[in-house]
Design an enzyme around this catalytic site. Structure first.
Site, PDB file in Angstrom:
ATOM      1  N   ASP A  10     -13.760 -48.495  76.287  1.00 41.65           N
ATOM      2  CA  ASP A  10     -15.080 -48.364  75.661  1.00 41.65           C
ATOM      3  C   ASP A  10     -16.061 -49.493  75.956  1.00 41.65           C
ATOM      4  O   ASP A  10     -17.137 -49.552  75.350  1.00 41.65           O
ATOM      5  CB  ASP A  10     -14.912 -48.241  74.136  1.00 41.65           C
ATOM      6  N   ASP A  58     -15.421 -38.710  77.333  1.00 42.64           N
ATOM      7  CA  ASP A  58     -16.315 -39.783  76.893  1.00 42.64           C
ATOM      8  C   ASP A  58     -16.398 -40.918  77.919  1.00 42.64           C
ATOM      9  O   ASP A  58     -17.400 -41.629  78.011  1.00 42.64           O
ATOM     10  CB  ASP A  58     -15.838 -40.406  75.560  1.00 42.64           C
TER      11      ASP A  58
HETATM   12  N1  GLY Z   1     -16.259 -41.853  72.108  1.00 44.12           N
HETATM   13  C1  GLY Z   1     -15.737 -41.447  70.866  1.00 44.12           C
HETATM   14  C2  GLY Z   1     -16.473 -40.332  70.245  1.00 44.12           C
HETATM   15  O1  GLY Z   1     -17.379 -39.752  70.819  1.00 44.12           O
HETATM   16  O2  GLY Z   1     -16.151 -40.025  69.119  1.00 44.12           O
END
Ligand code: GLY
Length: 368
Positions: free
Chosen positions: A88, A147
């Site tokens: 992330d 994501d």
């Molecule tokens: N990247 C985590 C979410 O979209 O919940």
């Protein structure tokens, strides 16, 4: 739209001054529930959205109090630049320092981004031809989630701004692997692809936050749309543009898309319309469609811009939009983080605000 956007940034300036009073110095705001602000520490995947939102507000209003808070918030997340425990880092460091550098051109901010990009790239697994999103866990051996497309922006930017050329290779390789394995024939996306880290074989196609393995989790479709639109901007490779336009078709033609264009949390929840919306998905999709409109023509272009405009206008109505000094200081209501996890259901979420502000800025910069 001009008035709406100006009003929104002025409102955000006031609302975030209210929010700012309640956020502990070493924490970041996540949400608001039962009259209480919910915060997280800096290693949380969303720790960049609050500083990023402050920078976007400051850019429009030039309020020194907002700038001071934005600078302070960068200081507390800077140590994340060597964080490698998950994928992330792009969200955390590019949404924050990326906006800060774009606005101030402070070289110290650039150095933080370059270090962060190197840290993220250590999660690239050559056999998988992808960045490992999460480490091995109970249900997954080598998980990559859709994501992850969002984190490629920091790698691409770094490779074009003084960082190693290898960062671009990592991003492009990841994006190509994701095109191969993450999408169904209708261009909806699976949430999680589980890989064998040693061979790169796909072990399973699953969900973590969606309704079902075979469903289209709304925010995931947003990440995919935004991710490939951004990869087209960064590479000018037309296969990414084609991918983004196909994803847009899936989203915009979806029979489960409500009249007001604020998606339900998952396009395939059989209980629609009696299920929560996800305003964050709307904000991400709106921002992405505005960029895709820049690279498209004719009816497609008009449709992207019109839909994004409907999303922005509807998010600005009292159905989704907070009143001053309410909603814990967040701008938007009605987002859904992880419904199957019984987490963050129908609440404000910091990243809904971030992408809403970005969509407002993009509309102002490109279409007024
Ligand atoms: N990247 C985590 C979410 O979209 O919940």
């Amino acid at each position: 739209m001009s008035k709406l956007i100006q009003n929104e940034f002025e409102f955000a300036n006031q609302q975030y001054k209210y929010l700012m009073k309640t956020v502990p110095a070493d924490q970041m705001p996540q949400s608001y529930k039962n009259g209480k602000l919910i915060t997280k520490d800096i290693s949380w995947w969303c720790s960049g959205f609050y500083p990023g939102s402050l920078w976007m507000i400051f850019e429009q209003t030039k309020d020194p109090e907002i700038k001071k808070e934005a600078e302070q918030r960068l200081k507390i997340i800077e140590s994340n630049k060597t964080f490698t425990r998950d994928h992330d880092l792009g969200f955390m460091m590019f949404c924050s320092f990326g906006n800060a550098y774009r606005i101030t051109k402070n070289p110290e901010y650039k150095n933080v981004i370059l270090t962060s990009a190197e840290s993220l790239s250590t999660r690239f697994r050559p056999k998988m031809k992808a960045i490992l999103s999460w480490d091995k866990m109970a249900d997954f051996k080598g998980p990559v989630i859709i994501d992850n497309m969002m984190n490629l922006e920091m790698l691409m930017w770094a490779s074009q701004n003084g960082g190693s050329k290898k960062l671009k290779e990592v991003a492009v390789t990841h994006a190509n692997t994701t095109i191969r394995n993450h999408f169904r024939p209708d261009f909806s996306s699976y949430h999680v692809i589980d890989y064998d880290v040693n061979t790169g074989d796909v072990l399973s196609k699953k969900t973590f936050q969606g309704y079902a393995d075979s469903s289209a989790w709304a925010r995931g479709q947003g990440w995919a749309l935004y991710g490939y639109t951004m990869m087209y901007r960064m590479t000018k490779d037309r296969k990414y543009l084609q991918q983004a336009q196909n994803i847009a078709k899936f989203i915009l033609n979806n029979p489960a898309m409500p009249e007001d264009k604020i998606p339900y949390w998952d396009f395939n929840d059989p209980k629609i319309p009696d299920v929560p919306r996800d305003a964050s998905a709307a904000a991400i999709i709106a921002s992405a469609l505005l960029e895709l409109g820049q690279y498209s023509n004719g009816e497609e272009k008009s449709r992207y811009i019109l839909t994004a405009k409907q999303m922005i206008v509807n998010l600005s109505t009292e159905k989704y939009h907070a009143k001053l000094n309410e909603n814990g200081g967040f701008l938007l209501m009605h987002s859904t983080g992880g419904l199957p996890l019984n987490s963050e259901i129908d609440v404000p979420l910091i990243y809904a605000d971030y992408y809403f502000l970005e969509a407002l800025k993009r509309y102002k910069d490109w279409y007024l």
